[in-house]
Write an enzyme that holds these catalytic residues in place. Structure first.
Site, PDB file in Angstrom:
ATOM      1  CG  LEU A 149      -1.910  -1.192   1.269  1.00 49.42           C
ATOM      2  CD1 LEU A 149      -2.822  -1.084   2.478  1.00 49.42           C
ATOM      3  CD2 LEU A 149      -2.728  -1.291  -0.010  1.00 49.42           C
ATOM      4  CB  CYS A 150       4.463   1.977  -0.073  1.00 49.47           C
ATOM      5  SG  CYS A 150       4.896   1.816   1.654  1.00 49.47           S
ATOM      6  CG  HIS A 151       0.992   6.599  -2.358  1.00 49.59           C
ATOM      7  ND1 HIS A 151       0.655   6.446  -1.037  1.00 49.59           N
ATOM      8  CD2 HIS A 151      -0.160   6.896  -3.021  1.00 49.59           C
ATOM      9  CE1 HIS A 151      -0.641   6.651  -0.892  1.00 49.59           C
ATOM     10  NE2 HIS A 151      -1.155   6.924  -2.069  1.00 49.59           N
ATOM     11  CG  MET A 187       6.414   3.121   4.772  1.00 46.28           C
ATOM     12  SD  MET A 187       6.651   2.111   6.254  1.00 46.28           S
ATOM     13  CE  MET A 187       7.132   0.550   5.532  1.00 46.28           C
ATOM     14  CD  GLU A 188       9.272   5.576   0.345  1.00 51.63           C
ATOM     15  OE1 GLU A 188       8.417   5.147  -0.458  1.00 51.63           O
ATOM     16  OE2 GLU A 188       8.958   6.098   1.431  1.00 51.63           O
ATOM     17  CG  ASP A 202      23.510 -12.684   1.143  1.00 48.47           C
ATOM     18  OD1 ASP A 202      23.151 -13.878   1.144  1.00 48.47           O
ATOM     19  OD2 ASP A 202      24.133 -12.160   0.200  1.00 48.47           O
TER      20      ASP A 202
END
Length: 233
Positions: A149-151, A187-188, A202
């Site tokens: 739901l992020c733009h 969010m970014e 990793d």
């Protein structure tokens, strides 16, 4: 024999009575049942029985009322919930364009042995911090593809810094994202830190399975309707 016949003829009526009423008539039904039992046995049932039924009924009513209120408050406070309770992407077309910046941080705890290898740049996969930095930047740009739901926004700046901390044998990560747009970039920034941390894992997992990615959090944001915010204030 007479008592058994009277009880068998009376109790079904009581069951039918309770099945046909709603919770708001429960007190009336209990009163009628008390009178019925008194006429059969010569005395009313113990008061604890009726009070127990009353308490259970009241508790159920309070529970249902509380659940309804909680549901209304939750749906009103969550912008990603539609009128029917379904998930939705928020419409930001009415919002003003403003400069938006967000800073997030996180940590990868390596342990002493792996920390020494990373410090000496002796990991088999190569430069851990350099690769993780690039991965974090790429992750920030892919946020809308990872979080449903992020733009999909145009980022004007992404910064990812990684530093070795010898006190707890960790890699400390800071990510910054900026945009001139209608929605925030928290969010970014968080995705940049998370992807960088996963990349460190990793790159080092062959040397240890005890590595921990921890303390990922938003530290600061500016712009938008809610204004500026900092964790330390």
């Amino acid at each position: 024999m007479f008592l058994r016949r009277v009880v068998s003829n009376t109790l079904p009526l009581s069951r039918r009575l309770f099945c046909s009423i709603g919770s708001h008539d429960i007190s009336k039904a209990i009163s009628e049942l008390n009178q019925e039992m008194e006429s059969v046995f010569g005395e009313p049932p113990p008061s604890s029985l009726s009070s127990s039924i009353d308490n259970q009924s009241m508790a159920q009513d309070v529970k249902f009322s509380t659940e309804e209120m909680d549901g209304k408050e939750s749906s009103a406070g969550l912008t990603h919930i539609g009128s029917k309770g379904e998930a939705q992407m928020v419409d930001v077309s009415h919002k003003d364009i403003s400069k938006r910046v967000a800073i997030a941080r996180g940590k990868v705890i390596l342990g002493r042995e792996v920390f020494d290898l990373v410090s000496a740049n002796q990991m088999g996969k190569g430069d851990v911090l350099g690769v993780a930095k690039l991965a974090g930047i790429c992750g920030a740009k892919q946020t809308s593809n990872l979080i449903p739901l992020c733009h999909n926004i145009n980022l004007t700046h992404v910064r990812v810094d990684l530093a070795l901390n010898p006190h707890d044998f960790s890699v400390e990560i800071e990510g910054e994202a900026a945009s001139d747009g209608k929605t925030g970039v928290e969010m970014e920034a968080l995705t940049a830190v998370t992807v960088a941390g996963l990349t460190v894992y990793d790159m080092c997992k062959a040397a240890s399975k005890y590595i921990q990615i921890t303390d990922i959090r938003l530290e600061h944001k500016t712009g938008g309707k809610s204004g500026d915010w900092s964790r330390d204030k």
